[in-house]
Write an enzyme that holds these catalytic residues in place. Structure first.
Site, PDB file in Angstrom:
ATOM      1  N   HIS A  35      61.859  31.459  26.532  1.00 38.38           N
ATOM      2  CA  HIS A  35      62.183  29.889  26.505  1.00 38.38           C
ATOM      3  C   HIS A  35      61.513  29.319  25.303  1.00 38.38           C
ATOM      4  O   HIS A  35      62.156  28.598  24.647  1.00 38.38           O
ATOM      5  CB  HIS A  35      61.954  29.295  27.769  1.00 38.38           C
ATOM      6  N   GLU A  36      60.241  29.402  25.301  1.00 36.08           N
ATOM      7  CA  GLU A  36      59.313  29.047  24.263  1.00 36.08           C
ATOM      8  C   GLU A  36      59.781  29.204  22.847  1.00 36.08           C
ATOM      9  O   GLU A  36      59.874  28.440  21.955  1.00 36.08           O
ATOM     10  CB  GLU A  36      57.996  29.184  24.620  1.00 36.08           C
ATOM     11  N   HIS A  83      62.604  27.147  21.532  1.00 31.92           N
ATOM     12  CA  HIS A  83      62.128  25.919  20.961  1.00 31.92           C
ATOM     13  C   HIS A  83      61.734  26.503  19.697  1.00 31.92           C
ATOM     14  O   HIS A  83      62.067  25.460  18.717  1.00 31.92           O
ATOM     15  CB  HIS A  83      60.813  25.414  21.852  1.00 31.92           C
ATOM     16  N   HIS A  90      65.677  20.907  24.709  1.00 30.63           N
ATOM     17  CA  HIS A  90      65.983  21.184  26.125  1.00 30.63           C
ATOM     18  C   HIS A  90      67.777  21.004  26.323  1.00 30.63           C
ATOM     19  O   HIS A  90      68.111  20.033  25.719  1.00 30.63           O
ATOM     20  CB  HIS A  90      65.297  20.770  27.081  1.00 30.63           C
TER      21      HIS A  90
END
Length: 287
Positions: free
Chosen positions: A146-147, A150, A156
């Site tokens: 997930h990071e 980014h 998000h």
């Protein structure tokens, strides 16, 4: 937790990375995005628009999909293996290519700072931090994936301008201070590449993220039966969006070239919109 960086406001946030103090002068936005004060103001300035999917424009993406990386001195072998598994997850499903840094100026650095968070998108300056927890309490693999989302340019998913068509937000169930984690872009930074809202995205919050009581629902999908907040791996939508974003060809290579300000002005985007000071923006740190 998904939302691509739209490419219009990252420049100011790039200046903040001090060599020995990676998060100095950066502010935490939406729990896991780090941004400079200027970037935060710009991000917050574009939250009420209509563009679909939270994806950044080309200017804030890594040229040719190549992302150099290093490890800070405090990262142990287990942390290195965790980061490598997350990078391999992205590389095996997209045309992105992570490789150990040689002399590249811009790169990401994995570190332990006790949190799971990362800078959003390509800033073009200095090192960009990706924190993967701590040696005693590392982030789960899904959170590191997930990071990295980014880091490559995703906000998000619930930051999309059209999110109110897909989820209901219950502010009464939010803990104090969590409101900033549920801001949406107004279309200034976001370019959806024509993709639909993705409940299954690894970049989407769960129903309970930021709640003020056990099992209190903060974000409820409008579509019956839809599940949000999975951290098992990239969804089909995540993969499709990434390959569109980075212009992946049939050979599995990225054809994304560096974009300067003049080219970016000619390349899509809504020239009638201005950044929403209260909205998300490139270069911020997100969790």
């Amino acid at each position: 937790m998904k939302g691509f960086i739209f490419a219009g406001v990252l420049v100011s946030a790039l200046i903040c990375l001090a060599e020995g103090k990676p998060f100095d002068n950066l502010e935490l936005v939406e729990d896991d995005m780090l941004m400079t004060k200027e970037q935060k103001e710009a991000y917050l300035a574009h939250q009420n628009g209509r563009v679909r999917r939270a994806a950044l424009r080309d200017r804030y993406l890594w040229p040719q999909g190549k992302i150099p990386y290093t490890f800070s001195d405090d990262i142990d072998q287990a942390g290195r293996e965790l980061a490598e598994r997350a990078m391999n997850h992205w590389m095996s499903r997209t045309c992105l290519r992570f490789s150990p840094r040689r002399r590249e100026h811009a790169y990401i650095e994995f570190q332990y700072d006790g949190r799971c968070r990362a800078r959003v998108g390509y800033t073009g300056e200095a090192r960009q931090k990706v924190s993967i927890g701590s040696a005693l309490d590392p982030c789960p693999l899904g959170s590191v994936i997930h990071e990295l989302g980014h880091g490559i340019g995703f906000f998000h998913e619930h930051s999309r301008p059209d999110r109110d068509e897909y989820v209901n937000i219950n502010v009464n169930n939010m803990r104090e201070g969590a409101e900033s984690n549920f801001r949406k872009d107004n279309g200034y930074f976001v370019d959806s590449r024509g993709q639909d809202y993705d409940y299954g995205s690894i970049m989407h919050y769960s129903k309970y993220q930021g709640n003020n009581a056990f099992n209190a629902v903060v974000m409820e999908p409008i579509q019956r039966g839809a599940e949000i907040g999975q951290r098992d791996g990239l969804s089909a939508g995540d993969i499709r969006q990434t390959n569109l974003m980075y212009k992946c060809n049939a050979q599995g290579d990225s054809e994304l070239q560096p974009v300067n300000d003049e080219d970016e002005d000619k390349d899509g985007g809504d020239s009638k919109k201005k950044p929403d000071p209260k909205g998300p923006k490139p270069g911020e740190i997100e969790e």
